[in-house]
Design a protein around this motif. Structure first.
Motif, PDB file in Angstrom:
ATOM      1  N   GLN A 208       5.581   8.803  10.323  1.00 40.57           N
ATOM      2  CA  GLN A 208       5.010  10.149  10.392  1.00 40.57           C
ATOM      3  C   GLN A 208       4.240  10.484   9.117  1.00 40.57           C
ATOM      4  O   GLN A 208       3.140  11.052   9.174  1.00 40.57           O
ATOM      5  N   GLN A 209       4.795  10.125   7.965  1.00 38.61           N
ATOM      6  CA  GLN A 209       4.100  10.379   6.705  1.00 38.61           C
ATOM      7  C   GLN A 209       2.778   9.622   6.642  1.00 38.61           C
ATOM      8  O   GLN A 209       1.748  10.158   6.238  1.00 38.61           O
TER       9      GLN A 209
ATOM     10  N   ASP B 297      -4.504  10.699   8.739  1.00 39.59           N
ATOM     11  CA  ASP B 297      -5.351  11.768   9.276  1.00 39.59           C
ATOM     12  C   ASP B 297      -6.190  12.392   8.161  1.00 39.59           C
ATOM     13  O   ASP B 297      -7.398  12.630   8.327  1.00 39.59           O
ATOM     14  N   GLY B 298      -5.545  12.658   7.014  1.00 41.40           N
ATOM     15  CA  GLY B 298      -6.288  13.215   5.889  1.00 41.40           C
ATOM     16  C   GLY B 298      -7.341  12.267   5.369  1.00 41.40           C
ATOM     17  O   GLY B 298      -8.464  12.672   5.040  1.00 41.40           O
TER      18      GLY B 298
ATOM     19  N   ALA C 110       1.072   8.546   9.182  1.00 44.54           N
ATOM     20  CA  ALA C 110       0.142   9.103  10.167  1.00 44.54           C
ATOM     21  C   ALA C 110      -0.547  10.347   9.612  1.00 44.54           C
ATOM     22  O   ALA C 110      -1.773  10.518   9.767  1.00 44.54           O
ATOM     23  N   ARG C 111       0.240  11.223   8.942  1.00 43.01           N
ATOM     24  CA  ARG C 111      -0.368  12.417   8.363  1.00 43.01           C
ATOM     25  C   ARG C 111      -1.364  12.053   7.254  1.00 43.01           C
ATOM     26  O   ARG C 111      -2.458  12.630   7.155  1.00 43.01           O
ATOM     27  N   ARG C 112      -0.950  11.082   6.414  1.00 53.23           N
ATOM     28  CA  ARG C 112      -1.842  10.669   5.336  1.00 53.23           C
ATOM     29  C   ARG C 112      -3.103  10.027   5.891  1.00 53.23           C
ATOM     30  O   ARG C 112      -4.210  10.274   5.379  1.00 53.23           O
TER      31      ARG C 112
END
Length: 436
Positions: free
Chosen positions: A215-216, A222-223, A218-220
């Motif tokens: 999840q981390q 995306d950014g 994936a978020r990174r």
């Protein structure tokens, strides 16, 4: 100003330089004359280079994020297989404890029988005692023959009694040994159960950690994709597509390079073995030829050499059933510790596949390798097993896949990825191969 704006400004500045003819003499350096100075041109070029470096830096960080994802997934896979190994050992120790308990029961029955026989012998000896004592034999004897007969009977009775006692003691000793072994086996089983619970908790923690890491990441990502889109002055969707294509291309190139390296190593090994075979000296000297009559040369006979053990036979019809079974599971989810029917982990899938092929394998990748015949990568055929380990020792194996031919495998990779068919070099080169 954003990096994307800086890059566009740099490009516009360069375009202005290219669009305006150079002015000779000092006018080119005059401030406010409308023509960029050389310093401005250098600044524009530096800004463009910086923008390019920013894109490369973002892509490098994306690659690092993917590497972190892979490493956390590998850690989860190792923990899951350690749990499978702990469960496997727990089952073995529990079976050993049950077998030891059965031996205790059998030994106890034997003790009871020997004890009863010894008791009967004691009673018989007691009943015969008045007439079989040495003095009684002499006093009551009709003659020397009777004395001898009664003495012989007495010795036989004593021998029988001693034999019964020895049998009883031996049975009691064996029963005690069996009881001690049963206690030890029960202690081992209890310890293995504790180990299995601890391994289960560790696997759960590793899986949770991998999910959180995913999840981390994936978020990174995306950014980073959004930043990449701004730097490349494109949409996020197009930046995602471009990045995915780049990652897929890189994975394919890495797989091709790993496959080529493995093939080269196999070819070099085969060439070395062939060279060694061709250089074996003949031990039989050839007969001297006569100078007068030429003879047709004959090939000298080579001595028999101890041959290497033959490779295991090619997979039988069970292999095709195993491959068909694995193909039928494509797309089903990964779940650690699962062995079907709708979810799998790596060794659960290969166990299920070869179970469909008529061969029983344990739900543990290390034990699957140990219960199969090791082969080389060059001997792989459809249905064989491909293993990954963290060292050259088979005990380090933590992942297994089913080879289906053409360099392709079917396996349950990790949490978040379903059962899939892909190159066996999709990740790192496997280091163990075996045939059930």
């Amino acid at each position: 100003m954003r990096a994307g704006g800086t890059a566009r400004a740099a490009v516009l500045a360069l375009a202005a330089v290219l669009a305006i003819p150079p002015v000779a003499g000092p006018a080119a350096a005059e401030p406010g004359g409308g023509t960029p100075t050389r310093q401005q041109v250098r600044d524009a070029r530096d800004a463009a280079d910086a923008a390019e470096r920013d894109v490369a830096a973002v892509q490098a960080e994306l690659a690092a994020a993917n590497a972190r994802l892979q490493e956390s997934a590998a850690a989860a896979a190792r923990a899951a297989e350690e749990w499978n190994g702990a469960r496997y050992r727990a089952r073995q120790t529990r079976q050993a404890a049950r077998a030891a308990a059965q031996r205790v029961t059998i030994a106890g029955t034997d003790v009871d029988e020997q004890q009863a026989a010894y008791a009967d012998a004691l009673v018989t000896s007691y009943q015969l005692a008045p007439s079989l004592t040495a003095m009684s034999s002499i006093v009551q004897a009709d003659g020397i023959t009777t004395v001898v007969e009664q003495a012989t009977t007495m010795r036989a009775a004593e021998s029988a009694l001693d034999s019964r006692y020895d049998g009883f003691r031996a049975a009691a000793t064996l029963a005690q040994v069996a009881s001690d072994q049963a206690d030890e086996a029960e202690a081992d089983a209890s310890a293995a159960q504790v180990e299995a619970r601890e391994a289960r908790d560790a696997a759960a923690a590793a899986a949770d950690s991998a999910a959180a890491q995913a999840q981390q990441v994936a978020r990174r990502k995306d950014g980073l994709i959004a930043e990449l889109a701004a730097l490349q002055d494109t949409s996020i969707e197009l930046a995602e597509q471009r990045q995915a294509a780049l990652e897929e291309q890189a994975a394919q190139e890495a797989a091709a390079a790993a496959e080529a390296a493995a093939q080269q190593a196999a070819d070099e090994q085969a060439a070395e073995e062939e060279a060694e075979d061709s250089q074996e000296p003949a031990t039989q000297p050839s007969a001297p030829s006569t100078p007068t009559t030429p003879t047709t040369p004959t090939t000298p006979s080579t001595p028999s050499q101890p041959s290497a053990p033959p490779p295991p036979p090619a997979p039988s019809g069970g292999a095709s059933a195993a491959v068909s079974f694995a193909k039928a599971q494509l797309g089903e989810p990964y779940r650690w510790g699962a062995a079907g029917p709708d979810a799998w982990d790596c060794s659960g899938l290969t166990m299920g596949a070869w179970g469909a092929g008529g061969t029983s394998l344990p739900h543990y990748s290390v034990a699957q390798y140990e219960q199969s015949s090791p082969i080389s990568a060059g001997s792989l055929q459809a249905g064989d097993l491909v293993f990954w380990g963290s060292s050259s020792s088979p005990s380090s194996i933590y992942h297994v896949a089913l080879y289906i031919g053409g360099g392709q495998i079917i396996h349950a990779p990790r949490t978040g990825r379903p059962v899939v068919q892909e190159s066996m070099y999709y990740w790192t080169t496997p280091n163990f191969y075996a045939r059930p």
